[in-house]
Design a protein around this motif. Sequence first.
Motif, PDB file in Angstrom:
ATOM      1  N   GLY A 525     -25.035 -11.210  66.932  1.00  0.00           N
ATOM      2  CA  GLY A 525     -23.812 -10.455  66.764  1.00  0.00           C
ATOM      3  C   GLY A 525     -22.849 -10.966  65.715  1.00  0.00           C
ATOM      4  N   THR A 526     -23.198 -12.033  65.011  1.00  0.00           N
ATOM      5  CA  THR A 526     -22.310 -12.559  63.975  1.00  0.00           C
ATOM      6  C   THR A 526     -23.129 -13.252  62.897  1.00  0.00           C
ATOM      7  N   VAL A 527     -22.500 -13.426  61.738  1.00  0.00           N
ATOM      8  CA  VAL A 527     -23.203 -14.087  60.637  1.00  0.00           C
ATOM      9  C   VAL A 527     -23.611 -15.494  61.065  1.00  0.00           C
ATOM     10  N   PRO A 528     -24.767 -15.981  60.600  1.00  0.00           N
ATOM     11  CA  PRO A 528     -25.259 -17.286  61.054  1.00  0.00           C
ATOM     12  C   PRO A 528     -24.534 -18.475  60.428  1.00  0.00           C
ATOM     13  N   PHE A 529     -23.734 -18.220  59.385  1.00  0.00           N
ATOM     14  CA  PHE A 529     -22.950 -19.275  58.730  1.00  0.00           C
ATOM     15  C   PHE A 529     -21.837 -18.574  57.964  1.00  0.00           C
ATOM     16  N   SER A 530     -20.750 -19.275  57.765  1.00  0.00           N
ATOM     17  CA  SER A 530     -19.608 -18.648  57.090  1.00  0.00           C
ATOM     18  C   SER A 530     -19.674 -18.764  55.580  1.00  0.00           C
ATOM     19  N   THR A 531     -20.438 -19.745  55.092  1.00  0.00           N
ATOM     20  CA  THR A 531     -20.520 -19.979  53.648  1.00  0.00           C
ATOM     21  C   THR A 531     -21.952 -20.244  53.230  1.00  0.00           C
ATOM     22  N   VAL A 532     -22.324 -19.678  52.106  1.00  0.00           N
ATOM     23  CA  VAL A 532     -23.604 -19.980  51.466  1.00  0.00           C
ATOM     24  C   VAL A 532     -23.288 -20.699  50.159  1.00  0.00           C
ATOM     25  N   TYR A 533     -23.753 -21.942  50.041  1.00  0.00           N
ATOM     26  CA  TYR A 533     -23.553 -22.700  48.803  1.00  0.00           C
ATOM     27  C   TYR A 533     -24.892 -22.780  48.075  1.00  0.00           C
ATOM     28  N   LEU A 534     -24.893 -22.346  46.820  1.00  0.00           N
ATOM     29  CA  LEU A 534     -26.132 -22.279  46.056  1.00  0.00           C
ATOM     30  C   LEU A 534     -26.117 -23.284  44.910  1.00  0.00           C
ATOM     31  N   HIS A 535     -27.113 -24.151  44.890  1.00  0.00           N
ATOM     32  CA  HIS A 535     -27.237 -25.088  43.775  1.00  0.00           C
ATOM     33  C   HIS A 535     -28.266 -24.575  42.773  1.00  0.00           C
ATOM     34  N   GLY A 536     -28.236 -25.153  41.575  1.00  0.00           N
ATOM     35  CA  GLY A 536     -29.164 -24.745  40.535  1.00  0.00           C
ATOM     36  C   GLY A 536     -30.423 -25.593  40.519  1.00  0.00           C
ATOM     37  N   LEU A 537     -31.275 -25.320  39.555  1.00  0.00           N
ATOM     38  CA  LEU A 537     -32.515 -26.064  39.389  1.00  0.00           C
ATOM     39  C   LEU A 537     -32.258 -27.333  38.589  1.00  0.00           C
ATOM     40  N   VAL A 538     -33.068 -28.353  38.839  1.00  0.00           N
ATOM     41  CA  VAL A 538     -33.024 -29.575  38.035  1.00  0.00           C
ATOM     42  C   VAL A 538     -34.108 -29.463  36.970  1.00  0.00           C
ATOM     43  N   ARG A 539     -33.678 -29.508  35.711  1.00  0.00           N
ATOM     44  CA  ARG A 539     -34.620 -29.418  34.595  1.00  0.00           C
ATOM     45  C   ARG A 539     -34.771 -30.783  33.933  1.00  0.00           C
ATOM     46  N   PHE A 570     -25.905 -39.818  42.678  1.00  0.00           N
ATOM     47  CA  PHE A 570     -24.674 -39.594  41.919  1.00  0.00           C
ATOM     48  C   PHE A 570     -24.960 -38.854  40.618  1.00  0.00           C
ATOM     49  N   THR A 571     -26.104 -39.130  40.008  1.00  0.00           N
ATOM     50  CA  THR A 571     -26.473 -38.437  38.775  1.00  0.00           C
ATOM     51  C   THR A 571     -26.702 -36.956  39.037  1.00  0.00           C
ATOM     52  N   LEU A 572     -27.480 -36.637  40.063  1.00  0.00           N
ATOM     53  CA  LEU A 572     -27.763 -35.240  40.373  1.00  0.00           C
ATOM     54  C   LEU A 572     -26.489 -34.487  40.733  1.00  0.00           C
ATOM     55  N   THR A 573     -25.573 -35.162  41.409  1.00  0.00           N
ATOM     56  CA  THR A 573     -24.335 -34.504  41.833  1.00  0.00           C
ATOM     57  C   THR A 573     -23.387 -34.270  40.662  1.00  0.00           C
ATOM     58  N   THR A 574     -23.168 -35.296  39.866  1.00  0.00           N
ATOM     59  CA  THR A 574     -22.173 -35.198  38.795  1.00  0.00           C
ATOM     60  C   THR A 574     -22.701 -34.519  37.543  1.00  0.00           C
ATOM     61  N   SER A 575     -24.002 -34.225  37.504  1.00  0.00           N
ATOM     62  CA  SER A 575     -24.571 -33.530  36.338  1.00  0.00           C
ATOM     63  C   SER A 575     -24.545 -32.018  36.515  1.00  0.00           C
ATOM     64  N   SER A 576     -24.054 -31.555  37.647  1.00  0.00           N
ATOM     65  CA  SER A 576     -24.177 -30.129  37.942  1.00  0.00           C
ATOM     66  C   SER A 576     -22.848 -29.512  38.360  1.00  0.00           C
ATOM     67  N   THR A 577     -22.831 -28.205  38.325  1.00  0.00           N
ATOM     68  CA  THR A 577     -21.743 -27.397  38.872  1.00  0.00           C
ATOM     69  C   THR A 577     -22.383 -26.332  39.749  1.00  0.00           C
ATOM     70  N   PRO A 578     -21.632 -25.738  40.685  1.00  0.00           N
ATOM     71  CA  PRO A 578     -22.240 -24.796  41.629  1.00  0.00           C
ATOM     72  C   PRO A 578     -23.027 -23.681  40.945  1.00  0.00           C
ATOM     73  N   GLY A 579     -24.287 -23.527  41.380  1.00  0.00           N
ATOM     74  CA  GLY A 579     -25.101 -22.408  40.927  1.00  0.00           C
ATOM     75  C   GLY A 579     -25.676 -22.530  39.541  1.00  0.00           C
ATOM     76  N   ASN A 580     -25.439 -23.646  38.843  1.00  0.00           N
ATOM     77  CA  ASN A 580     -25.935 -23.799  37.482  1.00  0.00           C
ATOM     78  C   ASN A 580     -27.030 -24.853  37.420  1.00  0.00           C
ATOM     79  N   ASP A 581     -27.997 -24.621  36.546  1.00  0.00           N
ATOM     80  CA  ASP A 581     -29.058 -25.597  36.356  1.00  0.00           C
ATOM     81  C   ASP A 581     -28.498 -26.840  35.664  1.00  0.00           C
ATOM     82  N   SER A 582     -29.182 -27.948  35.843  1.00  0.00           N
ATOM     83  CA  SER A 582     -28.734 -29.198  35.228  1.00  0.00           C
ATOM     84  C   SER A 582     -29.932 -29.929  34.627  1.00  0.00           C
TER      85      SER A 582
END
Length: 911
Positions: A525-539, A570-582
């Motif tokens: 009866g309700t959405v299974p989560f309130s937020t969907v966060y999408l990360h990008g691909l690592v190239r 820390f590299t994977l985190t700081t090399s990216s922005t939401p939804g964009n490949d890095s």
Amino acid sequence: MIEQDKQGTTAAEAAAALPKAYEPQAVEAKWYRFWEEGGYFKPRPNLSRKPFVISMPPPNVTGVLHLGHVVTATTEDIMVRYHRMQGDETLWIPGSDHAGIATQTVVERTLAKEGTDRHQLGREAFVERIWQWVHEYKDRIQNQHRRIGASCDWSRERFTLDEGLSKAVREVFVRLYDEGLLYRGERIINWCPFCMSALSDLEVNHIDTPGKLTYVRYPLKPLPGQSEGETEYISVATTRPETILGDTGVAVNPHDPRYANIIGRHAILPMVGREIPIIGDEAVDASFGTGAVKVTPFHDPVDFEIGQRHQLPQIQVIGFDAKMTDQAGPYAGQDRYEARKNLIADLEKLGLIIKSEDYVVPLGICDRSNTPIEPLISKQWFVKMTPLATPALAAVKYGQLKIVPERFNKTYTEWLENIHDWCISRQLWWGHRIPVWYCDTCGSMTVSREDATACSHCGSEQIHQDEDVLDTWFSSALWPFSTLGWPEVTPDVLRYYPNSVMETGYDIIFFWVSRMVMTGIHFLGTVPFSTVYLHGLVRDAKGEKMSKSKNNVVDPLIIMDKYGTDALRFTLTTSSTPGNDSKLVEERIIGNRNFANKIWNASRFVLMTTAEFDGGVPAIDELTPQTLADRWLLHRFELLTKSVTRLIEEFQFGEAGRQINEFFWSDYCDWYVEIAKVQMQGDEAAQRSTVGILRAVLDQSMRLLHPFMPFVTEEVWQHLYRTSVPDPEQWPASALIIASWPQYNEAFIDEEAEQQFSLVQQVITRIRDARNQMNVEPSRRISAIMVVGEGLTMFEAQTPLIEFLARTEKPQLHTTLEQKPEQAMSLLAESVEVYLPLAGLLDIGKELERLDKEILQSAQELERLQSKLSNENFVARAKPDVVEKEREKLAAQEERSSKLKARHDELAQIK
């Protein structure tokens, strides 16, 4: 003043015993075991706050984790650790997916190497063999997540074939069937001739492949009274000529004036002689090819729909084994591509091929076998998607579900607005077997939650279960609630559903995310989560997608062994922005390994320098800054706390990490730790104030950084309290993982301190730059004359810092200066003028002579490079990367020449 632990070791001795270098391998396993065995990953009840819940996207049990899994685990771990430190009741549910076709494929390959196959083993033995594989790789994946630092509650680990999750799968199947939303019928599906199974859309990769667009003439059936010598034709263009044999119509757009007068007529199918109607249908793109398209309902999804609308026959000319059927006439038994070649040759002999041109075909490839898929009509089980999609669309439209970044709302919406019924049956032996039994007596079906023993219609015990299994995504669509014990009304369901965030890659937003939303709304009866966060691909470093064929796949375990887990996270985190490949650049990993070392070295200095002072680690709110530097650092830290907290709440994890790095490396280490060396020479009050700030800001910085780099921060934090407060009973928490998150304190916001200290920093930086430019020995002190205007009092208090940090004699301070000093380099820091007398430090004449020689050498090199690059033969024949390197050399030499001339002009003016 000196504290002593119960074994008689002083805090100073404990600090002195700290290892000189940070060794990740000696730290990571120790702290993970400490956290897990200490129960820190389990949710701690807090009914005053809403719980924070994440269900880990279950990786397939088909091998080792890759960088995409590391991104997922790291991102989710950042959120989980942050909310745990905020005091939220935090639950992160781990698990893995049985991955039907993928797992069955890898085990079948193993059997093939052994000279056998699943049919020789039999279904029961084959499934048992897969379970052996699963147990081995499920443990391996779990341990790899531990290496990454994933702080999930392993006591709640789930597997999509667990008894409880299997019960949820059957419940959903039966309910959908009872509601008329699930049916068995013949529709067109993706078929893999190698796996011999239907595939989901996600299991098909569409790869742009060089192909041919062949233009073929179909003779028109003569009109009554039309002579035989007046043959008319309609031409079609196709990338799959072999399917011509299954054509049951030719379609044109009803609004295309070129064909308005032939709609309703018939064409004669080449090589077969079958009469097929010419129809008008809106689905036809008049700009493609000739504007007329062949219609093969059995072998194309669009043609299937056209055929349904116009009641066209369905003729199968390609079999499930990818060979031509008896319906293909003389081409029966041939491979589909062999038939294509032979058919084109025969059509050319008849003069029916107009032309063939190069064309890029988005070829559908099976994700597991790399076999081109075949669209075929097959009797399968389907779910009606439109009734489920409508409320899922509304969830985003009316703000019940937030997608980050927001631009993926369009992707989500377009997928659901154009959704087709979902084929959920697979011709496999591994997975959730379809809970349907067919009666051999009356022919009826029994759909049941429990294994059936008799026909529900006639009572006959002569029944057999459907051989197929369910699509893997059918069970994973239930993941947010099946992992909590649904369909039972468990305490976990009541407390932890809906989840808070679903974090995953943007590439499966429609396949998985939308299905979770649909089933969650429909069954709970309700959405299974309130937020969907999408990360990008690592190239890779060049921005190319990683693949085994390119030999550019990076093994995260090797990286972690080499540089440490924190550095990779820390590299994977700081090399990216939401939804964009890095891009994964090794230099960045090295830089973040160096950051971990910087943290360790600075912390070791603080612990050793302050070890003889009692008072422990003060709460940051209890600090009383004594100096401008004290006020500035606390001001900067409070701004950081506010910003990082906001950024994490807004899912801007990369920017949050970058800001922490900048503060700790620059503000804390490069400035305040150095300043502390001066302030520690003052009276006891100044010393205690400096010690308190060093410890408190180190403590608070480790808290901010902990979600990103959990291992080095826990190690430092434990040493901080062990050396400063030997008695654990006096610690604020037993581990950093559950220490409270820093709270913003506006009382420390001090814009005046920011402005004044920024000016002092600029003065010091300008002098340092000038020293480097003049090649002054680091140990040599130089004179400095400063015109500071109204800032005299402030600068008088800061002269010890300038002396120490810029390596000057005591600066000569002036409010104004009537005459500029001779033979002095002049610098400007906002309104402050700084003069550095050069007498005794630099022989200007000799320096000018040296510069003249370097300028001449640079000019000669510039001439050589310019001549080389102006040579058309070199530019045309050399490899592009060689030419580019020469251009880079030219640019660097031009910059060097410019700097040499500027330096020469500056010294010439002084002389």
